[in-house]
Structures are given as structure tokens and as C-alpha cells.
Design an enzyme around this catalytic site. Structure first.
Site, PDB file in Angstrom:
ATOM      1  N   SER A 156       0.831  -1.202   0.000  1.00  0.00           N
ATOM      2  CA  SER A 156       0.000   0.000   0.000  1.00  0.00           C
ATOM      3  C   SER A 156       0.871   1.259   0.000  1.00  0.00           C
ATOM      4  CB  SER A 156      -0.961  -0.053   1.195  1.00  0.00           C
ATOM      5  OG  SER A 156      -1.988   0.892   1.073  1.00  0.00           O
ATOM      6  N   ASP A 250     -10.060  -3.587  -5.620  1.00  0.00           N
ATOM      7  CA  ASP A 250      -9.272  -2.520  -5.010  1.00  0.00           C
ATOM      8  C   ASP A 250      -9.093  -1.430  -6.065  1.00  0.00           C
ATOM      9  OD1 ASP A 250      -7.278  -0.866  -3.961  1.00  0.00           O
ATOM     10  OD2 ASP A 250      -5.966  -2.507  -3.362  1.00  0.00           O
ATOM     11  N   HIS A 280      -8.107  -4.839  -0.710  1.00  0.00           N
ATOM     12  CA  HIS A 280      -6.973  -4.127  -0.137  1.00  0.00           C
ATOM     13  C   HIS A 280      -6.783  -4.561   1.320  1.00  0.00           C
ATOM     14  CE1 HIS A 280      -4.127  -0.787  -0.523  1.00  0.00           C
ATOM     15  NE2 HIS A 280      -4.350  -0.573   0.762  1.00  0.00           N
TER      16      HIS A 280
END
Length: 313
Positions: A156, A250, A280
Site C-alpha cells: 500500500s 481494489d 486491499h
């Protein structure tokens, strides 16, 4: 309207519901301090412990202005082939050495490599480029401290930092041997692809992404800055071999595809895999969701191969 009831299986839904019970979808409406409390508690609830034989040493990197906490993971059989520099996720405002503690420990155990987790500075107390500067400082420290090759890895927000470091260190004598980016936010074209199809995905929405971007920059428009948005770079030549693993459900998934395409077009090595039906943050589901378990194995295999200088894709 995307039909998530069809795309997402029962195991993954159970993970989503458990996550939401600790970290509700409206958490971004709370104060930053409260968000951190909620996030840290959620991470503790998902903590899976250390694999047998893994030890961790918490220390710090000294810079002229401050120290950067790090945690070094080793096993008795740690190989000298490479070391992994890991940057955690958390939207540039959350997380630290504890939030991804077990992930790094497992990565160490399963690859046999030493893993160094970096506790870079967070916004809003430290606006961009503070986190990026810490990531580069960590790389410089590793390049000076270790003779072995350095592999960059992150999830991320941490994937964003890993990529930004790769772009910034292409001319370095000890440039990274590779990078593994896990559902990384690389700030691609938000008018198409997964940004549109999965704008309201479980676990992460485009509203969340814009919130994190705004907090990270203090609301200043920094469009085009490579240290913030790796996909803004006009030159993708000489980047290290790259493996990108994203989640289908996502909004950030298309960033993985776009980044791969740019590297390949510049003559480099890049591989992108979109994990079907995952969301995610699924690293926390690697012990309870079959798809996430398989994906973590894919991540381990990518780190292992790149760390040994192998391109198997």
C-alpha cells in the site's frame, strides 16, 4: 455497479466483516489520533505471532535531524544472498513497526533473508517528503551497512515508498536488486480502470485514497512529483526487476498494470498479477483466507527469486 457478492468468496467476506468490526469504514472521519488507536488495535487483533526461530532487534538509524526506528528480523539460517528493506502500509498516516511485525517475521522465515522494517515519519505531523526522505535514508544506511544486495518491498503506502526509492536510486552504485510492490498506491490515472470499477470497493474506496493524499501533502497540489507519484515519472528505464501484486477488488489495482507496462515499454523486467476476488489489506488474511494464503506464497516466491537475482516470469 460492481457485484462484490459474486467476486468475493465467503472466506474473504468473513475477513472483511472482522476488519470492519475493529476498523469501521467511516474511520477516516475520526481524528488522526483516534484513527491510529483503532488501526493499532485492529493490527493487534490480527497479529499471528512469529514463526519458530525468528528473532527481532529494534534499533534506529541516525540522521542529522532525527532517528528512524527500524526492526531487524533474522533466523539462525539467515542467508547472505540479500536483505529486504520493508516499508509498511497505512495511508502514510498509520502503522509502524508493530502493525506489520508478524508479516515481516514470516517474510524473513519463509525467504531466509534478513528483513529490515522501517518506521518512517507519518503525516500530518510530517508532511511529504518526510516519509520519502526517511525511506531514502534507510536505503542509504542499508547500502552502507550491508555488502549484500538490497531488495525493496512494501504494501500500500509502503509500496509507494519502495517504488519512489527505486526511481530515486537508479544511479546509485548499490541500486536495489529488485522490488516487490503489494497493492501499492502509485497514483495513476484516477479517471479509468479500477479507480472507476472499484471506486466503492470494500476495505478501500477512492474517497479514502483522496483523504490520504490530502493529509500527506497538507492539501498542497503536488501533481507530477515523482517522489509522491511514481507513475508521474517520464522515464522508466533502468528500474530494478519488479513484481507487482494487486487485489482485484481494489481501486489501486490498475496502478500495478500501468506500472508494469511502463517498465516493460522502457525495456525492463516487470510482472503484474491481480489476485482474483481479494481486497486491499488482505495480508492480514493470509492465515484465514485461501486466496490470501496463496497470494502471500506468491509474494514470498517473488522476494526469494529477486533476492537471488533470478527472473522467473
Amino acid at each position: 455497479m460492481t457485484d462484490y457478492k459474486t467476486l468475493i468468496d465467503a472466506e474473504t467476506w468473513a475477513f472483511i466483516e472482522k476488519t470492519n468490526s475493529y476498523y469501521p469504514p467511516d474511520t477516516i472521519d475520526y481524528t488522526i489520533a483516534r484513527q491510529r488507536e483503532i488501526y493499532d488495535r485492529m493490527c493487534r487483533e490480527f497479529f499471528a505471532g512469529y514463526p519458530e526461530g525468528v528473532t527481532a532487534e529494534t534499533t534506529a538509524i541516525a540522521t542529522p535531524s532525527h532517528t528512524i526506528p527500524i526492526r531487524i528480523y533474522r533466523t539462525p539460517a539467515t542467508e547472505a544472498a540479500a536483505m529486504v528493506l520493508y516499508f509498511h502500509g497505512g495511508g502514510f498516516i498509520l502503522g509502524g513497526l508493530d502493525s506489520h511485525d508478524d508479516v515481516c517475521a514470516e517474510l524473513c522465515a519463509r525467504t531466509g533473508f534478513e528483513v529490515v522494517s522501517v518506521d518512517y515519519r507519518l503525516a500530518p505531523e510530517h508532511l511529504h517528503p518526510a516519509g520519502f526522505d526517511d525511506a531514502v535514508s534507510a536505503f542509504e544506511w542499508a547500502a552502507t551497512t550491508y555488502k549484500r544486495p538490497i531488495l525493496l518491498c512494501g504494501d500500500s503506502a509502503g509500496g509507494n515508498l519502495a517504488a519512489a526509492v527505486s526511481h530515486a536510486t537508479r544511479g546509485h552504485a548499490r541500486k536495489p536488486i529488485g522490488q516487490v510492490l503489494i497493492y501499492a498506491g502509485l497514483f495513476g490515472d484516477r479517471s479509468k480502470g479500477s479507480y472507476v470499477t472499484h471506486a466503492e470497493a470494500p476495505m478501500l474506496t477512492t474517497r479514502d485514497i483522496e483523504f490520504y493524499r490530502h493529509i500527506r501533502t497538507g492539501g498542497v497540489d503536488r501533481t507530477g512529483e515523482i517522489t509522491l507519484s511514481p507513475l508521474a515519472d517520464a522515464d522508466f528505464a533502468y528500474l530494478p526487476p519488479t513484481v507487482l501484486i494487486t487485489a482485484e477488488c481494489d481501486p489501486l489495482s490498475s496502478d500495478g498494470e500501468a506500472y508494469r507496462d511502463r517498465i516493460v515499454a522502457a525495456g525492463g523486467h516487470a510482472y503484474w498479477f491481480e489476485e482474483p476476488g481479494l481486497v486491499h489489506g488482505y495480508l492480514r488474511a493470509r492465515h484465514t483466507v485461501g486466496r490470501a494464503r496463496s497470494s502471500f506464497t506468491r509474494i514470498v516466491e517473488a522476494v526469494s527469486a529477486l533476492g537471488r537475482g533470478e527472473w522467473i516470469w
